[in-house]
Design a protein around this motif. Structure first.
Motif, PDB file in Angstrom:
ATOM      1  N   ILE A 209       0.837  -1.206   0.000  1.00 53.06           N
ATOM      2  CA  ILE A 209       0.000   0.000   0.000  1.00 53.06           C
ATOM      3  C   ILE A 209       0.872   1.256   0.000  1.00 53.06           C
ATOM      4  CG2 ILE A 209      -1.703   1.312   1.327  1.00 53.06           C
ATOM      5  CD1 ILE A 209      -2.894  -1.310   2.219  1.00 53.06           C
ATOM      6  N   TRP A 210       1.982   1.220   0.756  1.00 53.70           N
ATOM      7  CA  TRP A 210       2.913   2.346   0.739  1.00 53.70           C
ATOM      8  C   TRP A 210       3.415   2.601  -0.682  1.00 53.70           C
ATOM      9  CZ3 TRP A 210       3.847   6.480   3.183  1.00 53.70           C
ATOM     10  CH2 TRP A 210       3.777   6.578   4.568  1.00 53.70           C
ATOM     11  N   GLY A 211       3.739   1.532  -1.411  1.00 54.45           N
ATOM     12  CA  GLY A 211       4.214   1.683  -2.781  1.00 54.45           C
ATOM     13  C   GLY A 211       3.178   2.306  -3.691  1.00 54.45           C
ATOM     14  N   ILE A 212       1.920   1.870  -3.534  1.00 51.38           N
ATOM     15  CA  ILE A 212       0.835   2.426  -4.352  1.00 51.38           C
ATOM     16  C   ILE A 212       0.646   3.904  -4.041  1.00 51.38           C
ATOM     17  CG2 ILE A 212      -1.646   2.334  -4.785  1.00 51.38           C
ATOM     18  CD1 ILE A 212      -1.484  -0.688  -4.253  1.00 51.38           C
ATOM     19  N   LYS A 213       0.651   4.244  -2.757  1.00 52.57           N
ATOM     20  CA  LYS A 213       0.458   5.646  -2.373  1.00 52.57           C
ATOM     21  C   LYS A 213       1.599   6.522  -2.878  1.00 52.57           C
ATOM     22  CE  LYS A 213      -2.459   5.258   1.741  1.00 52.57           C
ATOM     23  NZ  LYS A 213      -2.671   5.734   3.115  1.00 52.57           N
ATOM     24  N   SER A 214       2.818   6.040  -2.778  1.00 53.29           N
ATOM     25  CA  SER A 214       3.971   6.821  -3.238  1.00 53.29           C
ATOM     26  C   SER A 214       3.887   7.076  -4.739  1.00 53.29           C
ATOM     27  CB  SER A 214       5.268   6.088  -2.900  1.00 53.29           C
ATOM     28  OG  SER A 214       5.404   5.907  -1.502  1.00 53.29           O
ATOM     29  N   SER A 215       3.461   6.061  -5.495  1.00 50.38           N
ATOM     30  CA  SER A 215       3.334   6.213  -6.945  1.00 50.38           C
ATOM     31  C   SER A 215       2.257   7.227  -7.299  1.00 50.38           C
ATOM     32  CB  SER A 215       3.028   4.862  -7.593  1.00 50.38           C
ATOM     33  OG  SER A 215       4.061   3.933  -7.346  1.00 50.38           O
ATOM     34  N   LEU A 216       1.100   7.124  -6.625  1.00 44.31           N
ATOM     35  CA  LEU A 216       0.005   8.058  -6.898  1.00 44.31           C
ATOM     36  C   LEU A 216       0.376   9.478  -6.502  1.00 44.31           C
ATOM     37  CD1 LEU A 216      -3.079   5.941  -5.755  1.00 44.31           C
ATOM     38  CD2 LEU A 216      -2.380   6.475  -8.085  1.00 44.31           C
ATOM     39  N   LEU A 217       1.088   9.636  -5.383  1.00 50.73           N
ATOM     40  CA  LEU A 217       1.503  10.960  -4.941  1.00 50.73           C
ATOM     41  C   LEU A 217       2.479  11.577  -5.931  1.00 50.73           C
ATOM     42  CD1 LEU A 217       1.433  13.146  -2.770  1.00 50.73           C
ATOM     43  CD2 LEU A 217       3.306  11.952  -1.603  1.00 50.73           C
ATOM     44  N   GLY A 218       3.443  10.777  -6.393  1.00 53.76           N
ATOM     45  CA  GLY A 218       4.391  11.282  -7.382  1.00 53.76           C
ATOM     46  C   GLY A 218       3.725  11.663  -8.678  1.00 53.76           C
ATOM     47  N   PHE A 219       2.692  10.896  -9.078  1.00 45.62           N
ATOM     48  CA  PHE A 219       1.954  11.202 -10.302  1.00 45.62           C
ATOM     49  C   PHE A 219       1.181  12.506 -10.166  1.00 45.62           C
ATOM     50  CE2 PHE A 219      -1.996  10.889 -12.762  1.00 45.62           C
ATOM     51  CZ  PHE A 219      -1.487  10.702 -14.040  1.00 45.62           C
TER      52      PHE A 219
END
Length: 233
Positions: A148-158
């Motif tokens: 979930i941390w990985g998904i959130k980091s990707s969405l935040l960067g996007f």
């Protein structure tokens, strides 16, 4: 003549102040156990105009019936419930919206560039996303937390690529070991100046006018959407 000049100057001053004011928007979504709540709020002209759309009930009824929602609309003038309705988000409605979006892209010159330029003027003033997760087993919970941390980091960067982030985001994933739990609380607040919204609207019309049938297509999309909304309500 002196009073006329003063009135004209005052009107110009008011228009300038309004154009440089902000349109504020907030998007909130929370899920606790099986209870989902979604709300969207818009404020403009120093709070004189206010619109709040709340969906307190979201129920998945299966692939055929789609998602059942109960919505409420609250305006500044009444400060009370203006409209309450129930509706469904079905596969047909999603496909219809998708086809309308494709049609708008075809009949508008560089619509994607227009969207990027407009979003770049949006200031993100608050961003919070807190998730609590537990799958009943400590090692699996740890693995799920990392995913979930990985998904959130990707969405935040996007998202940072498109909007102007002016506030420090509050992002966290809290593992709930040895218990089954999933809850999330998401909040996004942003603002954009009125003058740029007006300018973006003029540019959108200009881009649509450069494509044959562009203006007519946008009018048809607006009329069809309005008719479907009235039918649904």
């Amino acid at each position: 003549m002196l009073w006329l000049g003063i009135v004209i100057l005052f009107i110009i001053f008011v228009i300038i102040v309004l154009l440089f004011s902000f349109i504020h928007g907030e998007f909130n979504f929370s899920r606790v156990k099986d209870n989902d709540t979604l709300s969207v709020e818009m404020r403009a002209l120093f709070g004189l105009i206010r619109y709040r759309y709340v969906i307190p009930i979201i129920q998945f009824k299966g692939l055929t019936k789609g998602i059942l929602i109960k919505s409420e609309i609250i305006t500044k003038s009444s400060s009370k419930l203006k409209d309450e309705s129930k509706g469904q988000i079905t596969k047909e409605k999603i496909l219809y919206a998708y086809n309308q979006a494709k049609e708008a892209i075809v009949y508008t010159l560089n619509l994607y560039d227009w969207m990027k330029q407009t979003l770049a003027k949006v200031e993100c003033t608050d961003l919070k996303w807190i998730t609590r997760i537990g799958v009943g087993d400590a090692p699996e919970t740890a693995i799920t937390t990392g995913a979930i941390w990985g998904i959130k980091s990707s969405l935040l960067g996007f998202s940072i690529r498109y909007v102007n982030l002016t506030a420090k985001p509050h992002i966290d994933v809290i593992p709930q070991y040895n218990e089954k739990q999933f809850s999330t609380d998401f909040r996004f607040a942003g603002r954009i100046r009125v003058w740029f919204v007006v300018f973006a609207g003029v540019r959108l019309i200009s881009r649509a006018a450069k494509v044959k049938g562009g203006i007519r297509t946008w009018i048809q999309i607006a009329l069809k959407t309005r008719a479907r909304v009235k039918t649904a309500s």
